[in-house]
Design an enzyme around this catalytic site. Structure first.
Site, PDB file in Angstrom:
ATOM      1  N   SER A 186     103.532  43.638  59.725  1.00  0.00           N
ATOM      2  CA  SER A 186     102.993  43.478  58.368  1.00  0.00           C
ATOM      3  C   SER A 186     103.783  42.458  57.549  1.00  0.00           C
ATOM      4  O   SER A 186     103.801  41.292  57.888  1.00  0.00           O
ATOM      5  CB  SER A 186     102.951  44.845  57.697  1.00  0.00           C
ATOM      6  OG  SER A 186     102.278  44.769  56.480  1.00  0.00           O
ATOM      7  N   ASP A 203      99.870  39.203  52.885  1.00  0.00           N
ATOM      8  CA  ASP A 203     101.074  39.468  53.676  1.00  0.00           C
ATOM      9  C   ASP A 203     100.785  39.049  55.131  1.00  0.00           C
ATOM     10  O   ASP A 203      99.717  38.514  55.430  1.00  0.00           O
ATOM     11  CB  ASP A 203     101.489  40.950  53.559  1.00  0.00           C
ATOM     12  CG  ASP A 203     100.465  41.877  54.174  1.00  0.00           C
ATOM     13  OD1 ASP A 203      99.267  41.548  54.139  1.00  0.00           O
ATOM     14  OD2 ASP A 203     100.852  42.944  54.697  1.00  0.00           O
ATOM     15  N   ASP A 213      99.900  40.368  57.938  1.00  0.00           N
ATOM     16  CA  ASP A 213      98.714  40.794  58.685  1.00  0.00           C
ATOM     17  C   ASP A 213      97.479  40.888  57.792  1.00  0.00           C
ATOM     18  O   ASP A 213      96.444  41.425  58.206  1.00  0.00           O
ATOM     19  CB  ASP A 213      98.957  42.106  59.443  1.00  0.00           C
ATOM     20  CG  ASP A 213      99.226  43.288  58.528  1.00  0.00           C
ATOM     21  OD1 ASP A 213      99.689  43.072  57.396  1.00  0.00           O
ATOM     22  OD2 ASP A 213      98.980  44.434  58.954  1.00  0.00           O
ATOM     23  N   ASP A 261      96.387  42.553  55.254  1.00  0.00           N
ATOM     24  CA  ASP A 261      95.669  43.719  54.726  1.00  0.00           C
ATOM     25  C   ASP A 261      95.884  43.841  53.217  1.00  0.00           C
ATOM     26  O   ASP A 261      95.240  44.649  52.562  1.00  0.00           O
ATOM     27  CB  ASP A 261      96.022  45.030  55.467  1.00  0.00           C
ATOM     28  CG  ASP A 261      97.500  45.323  55.537  1.00  0.00           C
ATOM     29  OD1 ASP A 261      98.308  44.468  55.111  1.00  0.00           O
ATOM     30  OD2 ASP A 261      97.855  46.414  56.026  1.00  0.00           O
TER      31      ASP A 261
END
Ligand code: MG
Length: 455
Positions: free
Chosen positions: A98, A240, A242, A244
């Site tokens: 992440s 960020d 990844d 999400d």
């Protein structure tokens, strides 16, 4: 119920420390054994340099366990979540850490409903891992790998949920800073297909995250902010690693924490939909309550953590959730955080109004927040918490869903033991800066008294 490897969102660690080929292989075999060596699993990765070795390790373990694998390549976490439901597979694995720095990596494990696996399943995986109760397929029943590209299907689903004619007519310009992460392969393309003029910053995949790091902290988004002003853009959005999460900035280059954007989404949604529920962690600003009260909606609190928000949305039949870190959950798309969905929805909201982004933010209820922390050894946290609860004055309302939230007339303070570090986090919020400071002092004193008593 303390877990050894799972944190608030999957398993994360430093390469060569926790994350080694052996660890990944055993953990993947534990997951495959939980699936009873049957079914299909989707895999995707973020842009980290270590993602290929981890991905191949995960795939190898699944194949040996007799599981079919669909490989989506480098994609945002929410695209893997979409794919699990779209293709009705048994599970999804995202190789990602992440927003953590580049030397980290990890696994997010997605259940067949597209949401991260719950605590019960996390415990099951850890149990199989610890006892090494792995099961493998016979030599003639190994799985196989199929490569697939679902980017356009995912983009299509998002486009169907916004008013593309409106957005096209508005002729918007948007700066997108994907931070060299997985969002680079989706958000710029999605917005372009919506008729938006897109300027990308850090839009090339690079696992070193050389641009501004993988965490979209407002103070690190200076380039995005500058370009927004120079190029007269309507707003900016950053993800960020990844993708999400989505952090937004206005047309003046001001970057906001997620509490502002989720309040904008909540206000828009409750004004336009029958379902007027908003699901959010107890740490969120009271602004969301003021907005709900004004429209006749309802805020539903959860413990801190995106899995709690997602699962609460499903059980309550809610269609909107938000987190102050920039997580937007749009249930008409999927009940998980989705940075690209958030970017498209923001364009949709701005296309409907003559107002600018900064105008919309100015209309939101204003609150002042304070954040602080205090060291506390992990083994003392539970007793310290009990002591804090016992010493709260009687006239103060307590919400003890996650740590304790003390609600005073002037504002509130939330005291939470961190799940990952030996600290207590203390958040305070009030209508004035002074009240926020005073409430913070009260909260800090309660923790200090408890720690003194136990030492
Ligand atoms: Mg993330």
């Amino acid at each position: 119920m303390n877990m050894k490897y799972f944190g608030t969102n999957g398993i994360r660690g430093i390469i060569g420390d926790l994350i080694t080929p052996e660890f990944i292989s055993k953990m993947s075999s534990a997951i495959a054994s939980m699936l009873k060596n049957k079914g299909t699993v989707i895999i995707g990765t973020d842009s980290r340099l270590s993602s290929p070795f981890i991905k191949n390790n995960v795939i190898s373990s699944f194949l040996a366990s007799g599981i079919e694998v669909i490989d989506l390549g480098v994609v945002p976490t929410p695209l893997v979540q979409f794919a699990v439901k779209h293709l009705q597979t048994n599970m999804g694995i995202v190789v990602t850490a992440s927003h953590n720095p580049p030397q980290f990596n990890g696994l997010k494990i997605i259940d067949d409903d597209g949401i991260e696996i719950d605590i019960r399943k996390q415990l099951k995986v850890e149990e199989i891992f610890e006892k090494e109760q792995f099961t493998f397929a016979p030599w003639d029943e190994n799985g196989s790998v199929t490569k697939m590209d679902l980017k356009q299907e995912y983009i299509n689903q998002i486009i169907q949920l916004v008013n593309i004619d409106n957005i096209q007519k508005k002729k918007m310009s948007v700066v997108v800073d994907t931070g060299n992460g997985a969002g680079s392969v989706i958000t710029p393309e999605l917005l372009r297909q919506l008729g938006v003029r897109v300027i990308t910053v850090n839009g090339n995949l690079d696992g070193r995250f050389p641009g501004r790091g993988s965490e979209p902290n407002p103070e690190r988004l200076t380039e995005m902010s500058k370009i927004t002003l120079q190029s007269k853009c309507n707003f900016s959005v950053a993800h960020d690693g990844d993708a999400d999460r989505a952090i937004f900035g206005d047309e003046k280059g001001t970057i906001f924490f997620g509490d502002k954007s989720i309040a904008l989404f909540e206000k828009w949604f409750m004004s336009n939909h029958e379902n007027k529920q908003f699901v959010t962690p107890v740490s969120s600003s009271s602004a969301v309550v003021d907005i709900a009260d004004a429209i006749g909606g309802k805020v539903i609190w959860t413990p801190v953590g995106c899995i709690f928000v997602s699962r609460e949305m499903i059980s309550r039949n809610s269609l909107l959730g938000g987190e102050e870190n920039g997580g937007l959950f749009y249930g008409l798309h999927q009940s998980v955080r989705d940075g690209a969905m958030a970017a498209a929805l923001m364009a949709n909201i701005l296309a409907e109004t003559e107002k600018t982004f900064s105008d919309l933010v100015l209309e939101l209820p204003e609150y002042f927040q304070k954040k602080n922390k205090l060291s506390c050894p992990n083994e003392l946290k539970k007793r310290a918490m009990d002591h804090i609860v016992a010493t709260v004055p009687e006239n103060v309302e307590i919400i003890s869903m996650d740590g304790v939230k003390l609600i005073y007339d002037e504002g509130w303070v939330l005291i939470r033991p961190s799940g990952t570090e030996p600290i207590f986090r203390v958040f305070a919020e009030a209508k004035t800066e002074k009240n926020a400071s005073d409430i913070m002092t009260k909260g800090m004193r309660l923790v200090q008294d408890a720690l003194q008593r136990l030492s």
